[in-house]
Design an enzyme around this catalytic site. Structure first.
Site, PDB file in Angstrom:
ATOM      1  N   ASP A 153      -1.313  -7.275  -5.583  1.00 27.41           N
ATOM      2  CA  ASP A 153      -2.415  -6.581  -5.193  1.00 27.41           C
ATOM      3  C   ASP A 153      -3.505  -5.932  -5.824  1.00 27.41           C
ATOM      4  O   ASP A 153      -3.518  -5.641  -7.133  1.00 27.41           O
ATOM      5  CB  ASP A 153      -1.608  -5.451  -3.871  1.00 27.41           C
ATOM      6  N   ASN A 211       8.717   3.823   1.362  1.00 21.20           N
ATOM      7  CA  ASN A 211       8.809   3.579   2.836  1.00 21.20           C
ATOM      8  C   ASN A 211       9.409   2.181   2.952  1.00 21.20           C
ATOM      9  O   ASN A 211       9.433   1.535   3.942  1.00 21.20           O
ATOM     10  CB  ASN A 211       7.641   3.667   3.622  1.00 21.20           C
ATOM     11  N   HIS A 265       8.137  -0.486   1.326  1.00 22.16           N
ATOM     12  CA  HIS A 265       7.136  -1.490   1.188  1.00 22.16           C
ATOM     13  C   HIS A 265       7.248  -2.154  -0.071  1.00 22.16           C
ATOM     14  O   HIS A 265       8.056  -1.755  -1.048  1.00 22.16           O
ATOM     15  CB  HIS A 265       5.679  -1.166   1.183  1.00 22.16           C
ATOM     16  N   GLU A 294       3.315  -2.955   4.379  1.00 16.25           N
ATOM     17  CA  GLU A 294       4.112  -1.656   4.803  1.00 16.25           C
ATOM     18  C   GLU A 294       5.027  -2.015   5.954  1.00 16.25           C
ATOM     19  O   GLU A 294       4.845  -2.989   6.760  1.00 16.25           O
ATOM     20  CB  GLU A 294       2.801  -0.828   5.570  1.00 16.25           C
TER      21      GLU A 294
HETATM   22  C1  F6R Z   1       2.188  -2.387  -7.031  1.00 16.68           C
HETATM   23  C2  F6R Z   1       2.740  -2.555  -5.685  1.00 16.68           C
HETATM   24  C3  F6R Z   1       3.660  -1.531  -4.939  1.00 16.68           C
HETATM   25  C4  F6R Z   1       4.601  -0.489  -5.775  1.00 16.68           C
HETATM   26  C5  F6R Z   1       5.165   0.467  -5.117  1.00 16.68           C
HETATM   27  C6  F6R Z   1       6.143   1.330  -5.964  1.00 16.68           C
HETATM   28  O1  F6R Z   1       1.630  -3.231  -7.705  1.00 16.68           O
HETATM   29  O2  F6R Z   1       2.760  -3.425  -5.144  1.00 16.68           O
HETATM   30  O3  F6R Z   1       4.438  -1.971  -3.938  1.00 16.68           O
HETATM   31  O4  F6R Z   1       5.709  -1.317  -6.605  1.00 16.68           O
HETATM   32  O5  F6R Z   1       4.355   1.183  -4.491  1.00 16.68           O
HETATM   33  O6  F6R Z   1       5.243   2.247  -6.902  1.00 16.68           O
HETATM   34  P1  F6R Z   1       5.822   2.997  -8.067  1.00 16.68           P
HETATM   35  O7  F6R Z   1       6.220   2.073  -9.142  1.00 16.68           O
HETATM   36  O8  F6R Z   1       4.564   3.802  -8.522  1.00 16.68           O
HETATM   37  O9  F6R Z   1       6.941   4.003  -7.513  1.00 16.68           O
END
Ligand code: F6R
Length: 251
Positions: free
Chosen positions: A67, A136, A138, A143
């Site tokens: 992303d 959450n 995701h 989401e």
């Molecule tokens: C990042 C991504 C997100 C993160 C997720 C966890 O490229 O796609 O899905 O993997 O938000 O983020 P952290 O590791 O910062 O807790």
């Protein structure tokens, strides 16, 4: 889904890096699906250290990131392109031209999503996709409520996700409202998926994931329907997962 328990963040990172390094050694032109965020920092540190010490080469590897924020240029310190260059690409021998991230500054973001989807196909699909998990549930920026059938698309980030990511920005207002993300359908085409989780803030989500119900309310739960998923989680992230579930998934 197979669960590998780690004692802590350090051990989770080492175990994940071992799997990635084995993948690259077995198939030097692997397509790696990469993620950003706090969870991945330790893994990338391990890969860089291994590259320095053991010379594991990424010369023929291709990478596709999950992303990118819409509106942030590649040289913006909060863009995911910047993160990847900073934490991994600048320290290993991969040519930058073989590293792909959605272009968040495209004039036509819908066309960019289609281009990115085609690009992944033209590379032959993803051999190993690494995922973090949001509080959450995701994966990527898919989401809760996102249909499982959606390919790469534009998302409106929820206030909770913007809040969770605000720690990287000067203020909450600076966090972009939109991103381009691989869709769940894109992620599910990967041949092997590695989901990592660390820390108590992920514990409630991990408990929901290991309940085993597949629901769009917890996007990561779709992974129960994929034939080759490895979860590596530390004890804090697993603290609310009952022992019997750990046994079932640990086998
Ligand atoms: C990042 C991504 C997100 C993160 C997720 C966890 O490229 O796609 O899905 O993997 O938000 O983020 P952290 O590791 O910062 O807790």
């Amino acid at each position: 889904m197979k669960l590998i328990e780690a004692a802590n963040y350090e051990e989770m990172s080492e175990k994940a890096a071992d799997i990635i390094i084995s993948q690259v050694k077995e198939k030097p032109n692997s397509v790696l699906g990469l993620a950003t965020g706090s969870t991945m920092l330790g893994v990338y540190k391990q890969l860089v250290e291994d590259h320095r010490q053991n010379g594991t080469s990424y010369r023929n590897v291709r990478t596709v990131n999950l992303d990118e924020y819409i509106g942030l240029s590649p040289d913006h310190p909060n863009s995911y392109r910047y993160y990847m260059n900073q934490h991994l690409f600048a320290h290993i021998d991969i040519p930058l031209s073989q590293t792909y991230i959605p272009n968040g500054t495209s004039d036509d973001v819908e066309a960019e999503c289609q281009r990115y989807e085609r690009l992944i196909e033209s590379l032959g699909g993803i051999d190993l996709q690494i995922l973090g998990i949001g509080r959450n549930g995701h994966i990527g920026f898919n989401e809760p409520g996102t249909p499982f059938s959606v390919p790469t698309h534009v998302v409106e980030l929820t206030p909770s996700t913007r809040q969770a990511n605000a720690r990287f920005f000067p203020s909450f207002e600076d966090v972009p409202h939109q991103a381009i993300t691989m869709g769940i359908a894109t992620i599910m085409k990967s041949r092997h998926i590695l989901l990592l989780a660390s820390g108590t803030e992920k514990a409630a989500t991990m408990a929901k994931l290991f309940e085993g119900t597949v629901t769009t309310d917890v996007p990561a739960s779709v992974l129960h329907t994929h034939p080759n998923v490895t979860v590596i989680a530390d004890q804090e992230a697993l603290s609310l997962v009952p022992d019997e579930k750990r046994k079932v998934y640990g086998k």
